[in-house]
Design an enzyme around this catalytic site. Structure first.
Site, mmCIF file in Angstrom:
data_model
loop_
_atom_site.group_PDB
_atom_site.id
_atom_site.type_symbol
_atom_site.label_atom_id
_atom_site.label_comp_id
_atom_site.label_asym_id
_atom_site.label_seq_id
_atom_site.Cartn_x
_atom_site.Cartn_y
_atom_site.Cartn_z
ATOM 1 N N CYS A 96 0.824 -1.030 -0.122
ATOM 2 C CA CYS A 96 -0.070 -0.067 0.053
ATOM 3 C C CYS A 96 0.835 1.221 0.115
ATOM 4 O O CYS A 96 1.428 1.544 -1.068
ATOM 5 C CB CYS A 96 -0.937 -0.133 1.267
ATOM 6 S SG CYS A 96 -2.300 0.929 0.723
ATOM 7 N N HIS A 120 -3.489 -4.747 0.466
ATOM 8 C CA HIS A 120 -3.147 -5.310 1.436
ATOM 9 C C HIS A 120 -3.239 -6.733 1.441
ATOM 10 O O HIS A 120 -4.137 -7.413 2.279
ATOM 11 C CB HIS A 120 -3.876 -4.600 2.683
ATOM 12 C CG HIS A 120 -3.545 -3.388 2.982
ATOM 13 N ND1 HIS A 120 -2.406 -3.025 3.710
ATOM 14 C CD2 HIS A 120 -4.346 -2.202 2.752
ATOM 15 C CE1 HIS A 120 -2.214 -1.496 3.761
ATOM 16 N NE2 HIS A 120 -3.538 -0.963 3.194
ATOM 17 N N GLU A 169 -1.552 -8.813 3.174
ATOM 18 C CA GLU A 169 -1.318 -9.303 4.535
ATOM 19 C C GLU A 169 -2.531 -9.906 5.325
ATOM 20 O O GLU A 169 -2.576 -10.721 6.079
ATOM 21 C CB GLU A 169 -0.504 -8.463 5.349
ATOM 22 C CG GLU A 169 -1.075 -7.080 5.893
ATOM 23 C CD GLU A 169 -1.176 -6.056 4.874
ATOM 24 O OE1 GLU A 169 -0.882 -6.145 3.666
ATOM 25 O OE2 GLU A 169 -1.493 -4.937 5.202
HETATM 26 N N1 GLN Z 1 -1.703 7.075 2.853
HETATM 27 C C1 GLN Z 1 -1.898 6.233 1.548
HETATM 28 C C2 GLN Z 1 -3.355 6.697 0.898
HETATM 29 O O1 GLN Z 1 -4.140 6.907 1.567
HETATM 30 C C3 GLN Z 1 -1.619 4.833 2.062
HETATM 31 C C4 GLN Z 1 -2.753 4.030 2.929
HETATM 32 C C5 GLN Z 1 -2.359 2.820 3.502
HETATM 33 O O2 GLN Z 1 -0.965 2.379 3.426
HETATM 34 N N2 GLN Z 1 -3.236 1.961 3.533
HETATM 35 O O3 GLN Z 1 -3.546 6.109 -0.094
#
Ligand code: GLN
Length: 539
Positions: free
Chosen positions: A386, A513, A515
């Site tokens: 992410c 994600h 994970e």
């Molecule tokens: N801050 C980033 C976004 O909003 C990544 C978010 C995250 O890693 N969950 O896109």
């Protein structure tokens, strides 16, 4: 005439905690769930969080631990992660609710006039809504039993309406269909380290004063406690001796179901609730644990983050790494690298793999960019999750594509090269609660890429939780410099979900994600690939 198969009503297992918070109710639910599943019983877990936030989405992982995201995009408490990892079933929004959500519904009904002028009260209106939600969850397809974890500790003001609702369900469904299990702990007084059972006695007495008699106790302890103490606990709590389950500290949480089995917990529960008696199968679980215990290999993977002093902030990432390790035959030592540390390069040099996880906000960003640069140049296996993908794109833009001061508009609104940005149709969404790209979505994986090879499929389904995206205006420029965009959203073909670099042992990042989808028995292909690459570096 064909006889219609009669549907049995599901059973209810309530888990409450006594004495202190953080006593391990979540793992207990996961352990019991695994055990019952291994007996062919379909269970559906529910976690009730007594706080007023409507969901976990707005909660700071620094204080509360990670926000776990389900397929349907529900942002939940991290215990749901344990449930999924153990039980191997994907859960949905029926699996988690909070006091805030309950009140929101009740207040909406009040405004609509549903209560026809009545006085709205905790009993019955709030408790009815709690019961409705639990009953709804119990109707999930193919469910033999729901396991309901009531968060917090017996005696907390916030937990009262939930205890009351559970008591009512027990009464309405009949004692033969519902059971209470309390998780407690032996107290050890120092310096003698003598075992004390008084807190257990008092905490059960407290539940009884709410009309609830636990029938099982899961007792956390450092070592088996004396027969005399078991007798004593039983005498004071009216819990039969054989229903007092010793839960001795374990090296890994995945031993919990195996230990429960040793104490015959599954047989006792199946007997008590008259659940169907089916085959037993814990073999693959046991084999994996055994293999893990035997392995001497170790690798160290660094997680570069800012919440480094809160162990639970990256719990799913850590577990996913461990799962991959179990299957690849290595122990994984997770090392937390503070993105703001002054000696970061030295710390990175000691690692076999570097992982940049998800995150929000500007803090620690430059350190994370440094870490990706290090991994890229020194050819250390790298996995970005992410925010980790966004950092990898920023690093590549600055240092390879020579786009000076490239950045995400999340960290620098005036950057000359907004390589990461909020896309036009997402702009204007400024409210912080529930405004992100959330939940599982399809990702088309490009041919002849590492990710396609790892997933062994042309489409992946991963969960998302983010606002910002790789800016489509830069795709071509970055590709020309060698960045491979290996996966795009199947729905919106502009949205980059995977990037990778060739000429590197392992350099992959995803906007999703993964994970959240790793399980003890089924490691995630990306994590497995990453761990295997890191083992090679070690050689
Ligand atoms: N801050 C980033 C976004 O909003 C990544 C978010 C995250 O890693 N969950 O896109």
């Amino acid at each position: 005439m064909k006889k219609k198969k009669q549907k049995k009503n599901p059973k209810f297992i309530f888990i409450v905690g006594g004495i202190v918070s953080g006593i391990g109710k979540g793992i207990t639910v996961a352990g019991i769930g695994t055990l019952l599943k291994s007996r062919g019983i379909n269970i559906f877990p529910v976690k009730i969080d007594p706080y007023l936030n409507r969901d976990a989405g707005t909660m700071n992982p620094f204080q509360h631990g990670e926000v776990f995201v389900l397929d349907d995009g529900t942002e939940t408490d991290l215990d749901l992660g344990h449930y999924e990892r153990f039980i191997g079933r994907s859960l949905d929004r029926h699996s988690n609710f909070t006091t805030g959500a309950v009140y929101e519904t009740v207040m909406r009904m009040e405004r609509r006039g549903d209560f026809l002028g009545k006085t709205i009260q905790i009993i019955p209106h709030v408790t009815d809504e709690i019961k409705r939600r639990i009953m709804n969850a119990s109707r999930t397809k193919d469910t033999d039993a729901v396991i309901v974890e009531i968060g917090g500790t017996a005696g907390d003001i916030e937990a009262e309406p939930f205890l009351e609702a559970a008591r009512q369900i027990h009464r309405e469904q009949g004692a033969e269909n519902a059971v209470f299990i309390e998780v407690v702990k032996i107290d050890y007084v120092f310096p003698s380290d003598e075992e004390k059972t008084k807190p257990i006695q008092q905490s059960v007495a407290l539940l009884r004063s709410r009309g609830i008699q636990p029938e099982f106790l899961v007792v956390r302890c450092k070592r088996p406690f004396s027969a005399g103490n078991k007798e004593k606990i039983s005498l004071f709590t009216s819990v039969p001796k054989q229903n007092i389950v010793e839960a001795i500290d374990v090296r890994t949480i995945y031993e919990v179901p195996v230990n429960f089995r040793k104490s015959g917990f599954d047989d006792l529960l199946i007997e008590r609730l008259n659940l169907p008696k089916r085959r037993k199968d814990m073999n693959s679980w046991r084999n994996l644990l055994g293999r893990m215990k035997r392995t001497k290999k170790r690798i160290s993977i660094g997680i570069v983050g800012k919440y480094v002093d809160h162990a639970d902030a990256y719990i799913s990432v850590e577990e996913a790494l461990k799962h991959a390790g179990f299957h690849a035959g290595t122990n994984v030592d997770v090392v937390y690298v503070d993105a703001e540390s002054e000696t970061i390069k030295k710390e990175l040099a000691e690692l076999d793999g570097i992982l940049v996880p998800g995150g929000f906000g500007r803090r620690g960003i430059e350190g994370k960019i440094e870490s990706v640069k290090f991994a890229r140049e020194k050819k250390t296996p790298f996995l970005g999750l992410c925010l980790g993908l966004q950092i990898a794109v920023i690093e590549f833009s600055r240092n390879v594509a020579r786009l000076k001061k490239a950045n995400s508009t999340e960290f620098d609104e005036k950057t000359p090269h907004p390589v990461i940005d909020i896309l036009p149709d997402q702009k204007g969404v400024r409210d912080l609660g529930g405004t992100m790209r959330l939940g599982a979505a399809g990702i088309a994986l490009k041919k002849n890429t590492r990710v396609r090879e790892l997933y062994r499929a042309s489409v992946a389904h991963e969960r998302h939780r983010h606002r910002f995206e790789v800016n489509p205006k830069y795709h071509e420029r970055l590709e020309r410099k060698g960045m491979v965009f290996s996966g795009f959203s199947t729905k919106d073909k502009r949205l980059v979900d995977f990037i990778e670099l060739r000429d590197h042992p392992f350099f992959i990042a995803t906007q999703a994600h993964p994970e959240f989808k790793s399980r003890f028995l089924e490691p995630h292909p990306l994590f497995l690939g990453f761990v295997k690459a890191s083992m090679k570096l070690k050689k």
